[in-house]
Design a protein around this motif. Structure first.
Motif, mmCIF file in Angstrom:
data_model
loop_
_atom_site.group_PDB
_atom_site.id
_atom_site.type_symbol
_atom_site.label_atom_id
_atom_site.label_comp_id
_atom_site.label_asym_id
_atom_site.label_seq_id
_atom_site.Cartn_x
_atom_site.Cartn_y
_atom_site.Cartn_z
ATOM 1 N N ALA A 105 1.465 3.928 8.808
ATOM 2 C CA ALA A 105 2.884 4.171 8.555
ATOM 3 C C ALA A 105 3.705 2.914 8.810
ATOM 4 O O ALA A 105 4.692 2.653 8.110
ATOM 5 N N HIS A 106 3.300 2.126 9.799
ATOM 6 C CA HIS A 106 3.975 0.852 10.086
ATOM 7 C C HIS A 106 3.854 -0.085 8.882
ATOM 8 O O HIS A 106 4.834 -0.705 8.448
ATOM 9 N N ILE A 107 2.654 -0.177 8.330
ATOM 10 C CA ILE A 107 2.443 -1.016 7.150
ATOM 11 C C ILE A 107 3.278 -0.513 5.981
ATOM 12 O O ILE A 107 3.892 -1.297 5.242
ATOM 13 N N ILE A 125 0.588 -7.276 3.005
ATOM 14 C CA ILE A 125 1.099 -5.937 3.255
ATOM 15 C C ILE A 125 1.732 -5.796 4.634
ATOM 16 O O ILE A 125 2.556 -4.901 4.856
ATOM 17 N N ALA A 126 1.372 -6.662 5.583
ATOM 18 C CA ALA A 126 1.939 -6.592 6.927
ATOM 19 C C ALA A 126 3.007 -7.654 7.148
ATOM 20 O O ALA A 126 3.511 -7.790 8.274
ATOM 21 N N ALA A 154 -5.294 -8.031 7.192
ATOM 22 C CA ALA A 154 -3.917 -7.702 7.567
ATOM 23 C C ALA A 154 -3.865 -6.459 8.442
ATOM 24 O O ALA A 154 -3.105 -6.399 9.415
ATOM 25 N N ILE A 155 -4.665 -5.451 8.101
ATOM 26 C CA ILE A 155 -4.712 -4.226 8.915
ATOM 27 C C ILE A 155 -5.130 -4.553 10.348
ATOM 28 O O ILE A 155 -4.495 -4.134 11.319
ATOM 29 N N MET A 156 -6.208 -5.315 10.468
ATOM 30 C CA MET A 156 -6.725 -5.629 11.797
ATOM 31 C C MET A 156 -5.749 -6.500 12.585
ATOM 32 O O MET A 156 -5.576 -6.323 13.795
ATOM 33 N N ALA A 157 -5.102 -7.432 11.906
ATOM 34 C CA ALA A 157 -4.169 -8.328 12.591
ATOM 35 C C ALA A 157 -2.951 -7.576 13.106
ATOM 36 O O ALA A 157 -2.517 -7.774 14.252
ATOM 37 N N GLU A 213 12.244 5.195 10.667
ATOM 38 C CA GLU A 213 11.648 5.019 9.343
ATOM 39 C C GLU A 213 10.124 5.071 9.403
ATOM 40 O O GLU A 213 9.479 5.634 8.516
ATOM 41 N N VAL A 214 9.547 4.474 10.435
ATOM 42 C CA VAL A 214 8.087 4.526 10.576
ATOM 43 C C VAL A 214 7.635 5.953 10.860
ATOM 44 O O VAL A 214 6.683 6.450 10.234
ATOM 45 N N LYS A 215 8.303 6.645 11.774
ATOM 46 C CA LYS A 215 7.899 7.994 12.142
ATOM 47 C C LYS A 215 8.054 8.971 10.974
ATOM 48 O O LYS A 215 7.308 9.954 10.886
#
Length: 373
Positions: A105-107, A125-126, A154-157, A213-215
């Motif tokens: 959701a953050h991404i 994407i991040a 990007a996900i892992m970072a 917005e993230v939630k």
């Protein structure tokens, strides 16, 4: 030949013996034709109507999604297939408060899972900058290149960055410096910085919109994670804890309440057990003391890390003690003394404030305690 008056002129030339009413009633009314203005405007109206009709026929091809909030990036959850879920799990495997769905959701909030549209200073994407990628980025998928344009990298970072912030917020919350939901505090620290969160003592107003917005995006990614269960996942552990005091006499249960001293209504994050001054408080389960010290609100406080259950970290806390009988780093067995009941910190009298946290989230302690006295 005499000209015969027509229209309005006929009334004026009628016999003087006729009454005005008779003359007027007898006179035929002239039918007015379309005015010059209507002749000019009508063709334009017809043309405009044809344009609207054409747009209505093809409008579905360019319509803006109705579930989007103005100014927000469009969610691309349909483009995030299940192959990324294991990476989301790996990125948050040892991270209290940050779940795979929350990271996704953050991404989504940052980019809608789309690399295009990013600026030269914030890529992928991040949306990593060059400096932040140098700190957090790695070649996690082993393809020989570390880049924010690689989705897995990007996900892992971002997972590493969020988990680092979560640890900072956990430490501040353990010390009583900040209060609030760990996930919310972590997102706020990402948005405005850890120092601003620490100074506010909670999620600052400047970060509320970002957190919200993230939630708001969280449910769709929780569903995505559920649709892609982890292979070989274990069943719910169903851990049970021993009583931290001999008799469990509840004076204030877990849940929303008005604080007796501050008057603020908010979540009561644990259970208050009445006990006499000096009564022994014991570890509810074996573990390692993560924190033991004085805090402004909780007084003398002990936090014990019990390790992981089903991949989630379990912690218990013991607050308002009169003195400390353990130190950070000590290994304890279930039932071992941590300190006597007291009334230090914000307290109205001797009692134990007992909390149970699973992956950084407060849970009702009564559900974890064994039955009986």
């Amino acid at each position: 030949m005499q000209n015969v008056p027509k229209g309005d002129d006929a009334a004026q030339s009628a016999s003087p013996t006729s009454t005005t009413v008779t003359a007027t009633a007898a006179a035929p009314r002239r039918r007015r034709g379309p005015g010059a203005c209507l002749l000019v405007v009508l063709p334009g109206v017809v043309t405009l109507g044809a344009v609207f009709a054409f747009v209505s026929l093809v409008g579905d091809q360019t319509a803006v999604p109705q579930d989007r909030t103005p100014g927000q990036a469009e969610s691309a959850v349909s483009n995030v297939d299940g192959s990324y879920v294991p990476w989301l799990r790996r990125a948050t495997a040892d991270c209290a408060g940050v779940t795979p769905a929350l990271l996704a959701a953050h991404i989504d909030q940052l980019s809608g899972w789309q690399s295009d549209g990013a600026s030269l200073s914030e890529q992928g994407i991040a949306r990593f900058s060059g400096a932040s990628w140098k700190k957090w980025g790695r070649d996690d998928d082993g393809n020989g290149t570390s880049t924010p344009l690689d989705t897995v990298d990007a996900i892992m970072a971002l997972g590493r960055q969020d988990c680092s912030l979560s640890k900072q917020m956990t430490a501040l919350r353990t010390e009583g410096t900040v209060n609030g939901d760990l996930a919310d505090l972590t997102l706020a620290a990402y948005a405005v910085g850890s120092d601003e969160v620490a100074a506010s003592g909670k999620v600052p107003s400047s970060a509320l919109l970002f957190v919200t917005e993230v939630k708001q995006r969280l449910p769709r990614y929780s569903a995505l994670v559920r649709r892609n269960p982890e292979e070989g996942g274990v069943q719910t552990a169903g851990a049970r804890l021993q009583h931290p005091v001999v008799t469990l006499s509840v004076t204030s249960p877990f849940g929303s309440r008005k604080h007796p001293l501050t008057g603020v209504t908010k979540l009561h994050t644990g259970v208050d057990f009445h006990a006499p001054q000096g009564a022994q408080v014991s570890a509810a389960w074996g573990g390692v003391v993560e924190f033991a010290g004085m805090t402004p609100a909780y007084g003398y406080r002990v936090v014990i890390d019990h390790g992981t259950i089903e991949g989630k970290r379990l912690q218990t806390t013991y607050s308002h003690l009169s003195v400390l009988q353990v130190s950070a780093g000590h290994s304890l067995a279930a039932g071992q003394a941590v300190g006597p009941v007291g009334s230090t910190g914000l307290s109205t009298g001797p009692h134990l404030h007992f909390e149970v946290l699973l992956d950084g989230q407060y849970t009702d302690p009564m559900a974890w305690l064994t039955d009986g006295d």
